[in-house]
Design a protein around this motif. Sequence first.
Motif, PDB file in Angstrom:
ATOM      1  N   ARG A  14     -13.944 -16.868  37.064  1.00 45.60           N
ATOM      2  CA  ARG A  14     -12.651 -17.194  37.671  1.00 45.60           C
ATOM      3  C   ARG A  14     -12.608 -16.743  39.127  1.00 45.60           C
ATOM      4  N   SER A  15     -13.292 -15.646  39.421  1.00 43.88           N
ATOM      5  CA  SER A  15     -13.366 -15.182  40.812  1.00 43.88           C
ATOM      6  C   SER A  15     -14.172 -16.154  41.665  1.00 43.88           C
ATOM      7  N   LEU A  16     -15.223 -16.707  41.091  1.00 48.63           N
ATOM      8  CA  LEU A  16     -16.026 -17.701  41.807  1.00 48.63           C
ATOM      9  C   LEU A  16     -15.184 -18.947  42.121  1.00 48.63           C
ATOM     10  N   LYS A  37      -3.676 -11.965  41.452  1.00 46.99           N
ATOM     11  CA  LYS A  37      -4.004 -13.391  41.441  1.00 46.99           C
ATOM     12  C   LYS A  37      -4.897 -13.765  40.273  1.00 46.99           C
ATOM     13  N   LEU A  38      -5.823 -12.866  39.905  1.00 46.88           N
ATOM     14  CA  LEU A  38      -6.797 -13.166  38.867  1.00 46.88           C
ATOM     15  C   LEU A  38      -6.418 -12.601  37.507  1.00 46.88           C
ATOM     16  N   GLY A  39      -5.412 -11.730  37.474  1.00 44.61           N
ATOM     17  CA  GLY A  39      -4.976 -11.154  36.214  1.00 44.61           C
ATOM     18  C   GLY A  39      -6.007 -10.243  35.580  1.00 44.61           C
ATOM     19  N   ASP A  75     -24.519 -19.645  39.878  1.00 48.94           N
ATOM     20  CA  ASP A  75     -23.843 -18.353  40.019  1.00 48.94           C
ATOM     21  C   ASP A  75     -22.917 -18.062  38.844  1.00 48.94           C
ATOM     22  N   TYR A  76     -22.560 -19.112  38.109  1.00 43.45           N
ATOM     23  CA  TYR A  76     -21.615 -18.966  37.010  1.00 43.45           C
ATOM     24  C   TYR A  76     -22.330 -18.594  35.709  1.00 43.45           C
ATOM     25  N   PHE A  77     -21.623 -17.857  34.855  1.00 41.14           N
ATOM     26  CA  PHE A  77     -22.090 -17.628  33.499  1.00 41.14           C
ATOM     27  C   PHE A  77     -21.716 -18.840  32.655  1.00 41.14           C
ATOM     28  N   ALA A  78     -22.541 -19.152  31.667  1.00 37.54           N
ATOM     29  CA  ALA A  78     -22.244 -20.256  30.758  1.00 37.54           C
ATOM     30  C   ALA A  78     -20.984 -19.927  29.963  1.00 37.54           C
ATOM     31  N   LYS A  79     -20.262 -20.962  29.576  1.00 34.68           N
ATOM     32  CA  LYS A  79     -19.006 -20.783  28.846  1.00 34.68           C
ATOM     33  C   LYS A  79     -19.203 -19.899  27.609  1.00 34.68           C
ATOM     34  N   GLU A  80     -20.324 -20.115  26.884  1.00 36.24           N
ATOM     35  CA  GLU A  80     -20.558 -19.349  25.662  1.00 36.24           C
ATOM     36  C   GLU A  80     -20.630 -17.846  25.932  1.00 36.24           C
ATOM     37  N   GLU A  81     -21.110 -17.486  27.119  1.00 39.13           N
ATOM     38  CA  GLU A  81     -21.248 -16.073  27.453  1.00 39.13           C
ATOM     39  C   GLU A  81     -19.924 -15.412  27.796  1.00 39.13           C
TER      40      GLU A  81
END
Length: 300
Positions: A14-16, A37-39, A75-81
Amino acid sequence: MSRDNSKYKDSLNRSLDFVAALGIADTLPSEVELTQKLGISRTTVRAVLSHLNEIGIIQWAGRTKTVLRKPKTSDYFAKEETLSTSERVETQFMEHILGGDLKPGTILHESEMVRAFGASTSVLRECLIKFSRFGLIEKEPNRHWVLRGFTQDFAIELFDVREMFELRAFRNLIEQGATGRAWQSLIALENAHHKIIGDIDAEYLNFPRLDEQFHRILMVDLNNRFIDDFFELVSVIFHYHYRWNKHDERARNLVAAHQHLDVIHALQVGDTEKASAKFQEHLNAARITLLNSVSWDTDA
């Protein structure tokens, strides 16, 4: 902080998205503002900033955090992670009852699901209790769980309540005004939507996560424990419907992404009447999408 932590990974993703909405050489707000902003907690914010600094997305010097480059897919983690153990089990449970084409009245055995899901009995039971509160399953006196069925009537009733809560949440967003957290958080999702729309063939499977984020932003500011509890169930069921019927998945995700942008663009120019109308249009389309995404058993 452990990089295996699913909550941290979700926070980083979410930060990305937030950084992606900024320009090169722009500066990030203060740590306190980022937590709002990010909670997420300030500790998590610092861990995220440290990671972004390490991989060269930002330069963090004292209180100044400057954007050096745009985030890449890698740069993102996969949704499953990013799923917690309970979220993973909830998804597996939906796959089990929907993907397995189970009929109403089917007995669900805890021991079989524990083995199939690789989960503890306590985590599975927590999941089952959550779904039982809304009538999807029921515990019989003989201690078996029985599937009551995801019928068309169940879906319509659930969507009616979802719509009522989300419209209340959107009115709250309007009442809070352009400086409100939800208003600004929705606008910050613009680039993430353009990313999916711009490369829809490669990105359309990522839309359900963005759609969930879009709708969850609205709920956070309501601070209503009953709505929060309900929305957890809605998130599992209604965002799972994207997997049910594959033949027009790309097309409907593209349409929904454009609908989100219509809302975002109206908010950007302060046209609250248009934003509200576009949000209602999106909910209307979401209802139709749900009902068209399932092969309903008319005998159920």
